[in-house]
Motif scaffolding. Sequence first.
Motif, PDB file in Angstrom:
ATOM      1  N   LYS A 199       0.838  -1.206   0.000  1.00 11.64           N
ATOM      2  CA  LYS A 199       0.000   0.000   0.000  1.00 11.64           C
ATOM      3  C   LYS A 199       0.872   1.255   0.000  1.00 11.64           C
ATOM      4  O   LYS A 199       0.509   2.288  -0.592  1.00 11.64           O
ATOM      5  N   ARG A 247       3.666   1.613  -1.580  1.00 16.70           N
ATOM      6  CA  ARG A 247       4.045   1.834  -2.982  1.00 16.70           C
ATOM      7  C   ARG A 247       2.846   2.309  -3.807  1.00 16.70           C
ATOM      8  O   ARG A 247       2.980   3.202  -4.657  1.00 16.70           O
ATOM      9  N   GLU A 248       1.683   1.736  -3.545  1.00 17.75           N
ATOM     10  CA  GLU A 248       0.485   2.109  -4.304  1.00 17.75           C
ATOM     11  C   GLU A 248       0.102   3.569  -4.088  1.00 17.75           C
ATOM     12  O   GLU A 248      -0.376   4.239  -5.009  1.00 17.75           O
ATOM     13  N   THR A 299      -8.477   1.530  -0.147  1.00 16.14           N
ATOM     14  CA  THR A 299      -8.315   2.439  -1.287  1.00 16.14           C
ATOM     15  C   THR A 299      -8.155   3.858  -0.773  1.00 16.14           C
ATOM     16  O   THR A 299      -8.520   4.171   0.364  1.00 16.14           O
TER      17      THR A 299
END
Length: 484
Positions: A186, A188-189, A405
């Motif tokens: 997460k 990196r995302e 998200t």
Amino acid sequence: MAESSSTGIPSPLPMRIEHDLLGTLQVPADVYYGIQTLRAVQNFQLSGVPLSHYPKLVTALAMVKLAAAEANHGLGHLKTTKYRAICDACRQIIQGQHHDQFVVDMIQGGAGTSTNMNANEVIANLGLVSMGLQQGEYQHLHPNNDVNMAQSTNDAYPTAIRLGLLLEHDSLMSSLEMLCQALAGKGREFADIVKMGRTQLQDAVPMTLGQEFHAFATTLNEDLGHLSRQVPALLSEVNLGGTAIGTGINADPRYQHLAVEHLARISDHPLVPAYDLIEATSDMGDFVLFSGMLKRLAVKLSKICNDLRLLSSGPRTGLNEINLPPRQPGSSIMPGKVNPVIPEAVNQVAFEVIGNDLALTMAAEGGQLQLNVMEPLIAYKIFDSIRLLTKAMDMLRTHCVLGITANRERCSELVENSIGLITALNPYIGYENATRIARVALESGKGVLDLVREEHLLEEGQLTEILRPDKMVAPVQFLTSGNE
């Protein structure tokens, strides 16, 4: 109760008679435990958690008994027929069979004697069956004389606890490592999503959402490293061979090293004999340290879950920077409400682990002289903490972290409207100007950037360069010489 085929009236179950120091009892004929286990079941109906609740502890008990049998047979003290029967029984338990026969409550008086006898009796009766005999025919294979040969509860039980914890440790480490990887993923995302960092729940300075999640991964990776390096060394020294108080009474002088060697081979863990068996029999310091490490992990997990709940708060009136996966309706009265139930559950696990640590600490302190009789509580609490943490980390990863998200627009909106943005301008307009702009912004409701533009404190090109995301979230070379 069995039912008579002729009358339909329940008839008594088949029983066998066993005797011990206190007299005789009827034991169900089909069970593999015996009279001392039955007395413990009758005496200790406390936690409702039997030994079988922790399969690795049961497996470790069988490994200890197998290692002892191999050592005693090798030294010529245990006949081959009895040795083979004990080995057969222990291997069945190690393979996961008959764990339901380990029925004693985890909390018990007697410093673990009931646990040790539960193992001795089950192994003896399984061995008798393998010899073609009936349960309870202890004249052929005795729980104390044969299965418990050269042992005491006071060395067999703590050795099994240590080994059981080492066996559980692998699962704990696997769950922690996978959670770290999920949080790092997460990180990196979300690496390019600028948001406001906060201190004391107030706006601080910009950062990225990726940095926030990367920090979660880093802090748990620290614990992964400590637990991976320290725990095996912490638990590998065992007092098997010390018997009652560490003097080794009733054991062959060669037994200790031989038994520990066999146990290391059987378990595939690098176990070593304790240097001072008397100290090792009474000291619980290793368990206190291990429990403290589990508590530290629990505290970190709980803090992360607090942050996840805050970051996802709202959705309309909170921070709402991230979305947690919806797991269930959140209210019986408020339609549409979805609660952060997974982080909430992890918080509660953390509180339980912290409580377990306190109970274990008091139990470790409660020993006297050459033995700590509170060791059953120590075993119960530390196995419970490992079990809870392992399950909680798996739940947090699969039911929450992997599905998180980001609300990119919301993060950007909060940065642009934050008074904290002035900190990024401080090196260019000076502390006095920055303080004044912040005060005016708070009083007027105007944006920081609008006020800087109105007062012509910086050129538009300078502002654009200063407010580049990569400039705000890491050290940079200033564009001007500073306060002028």
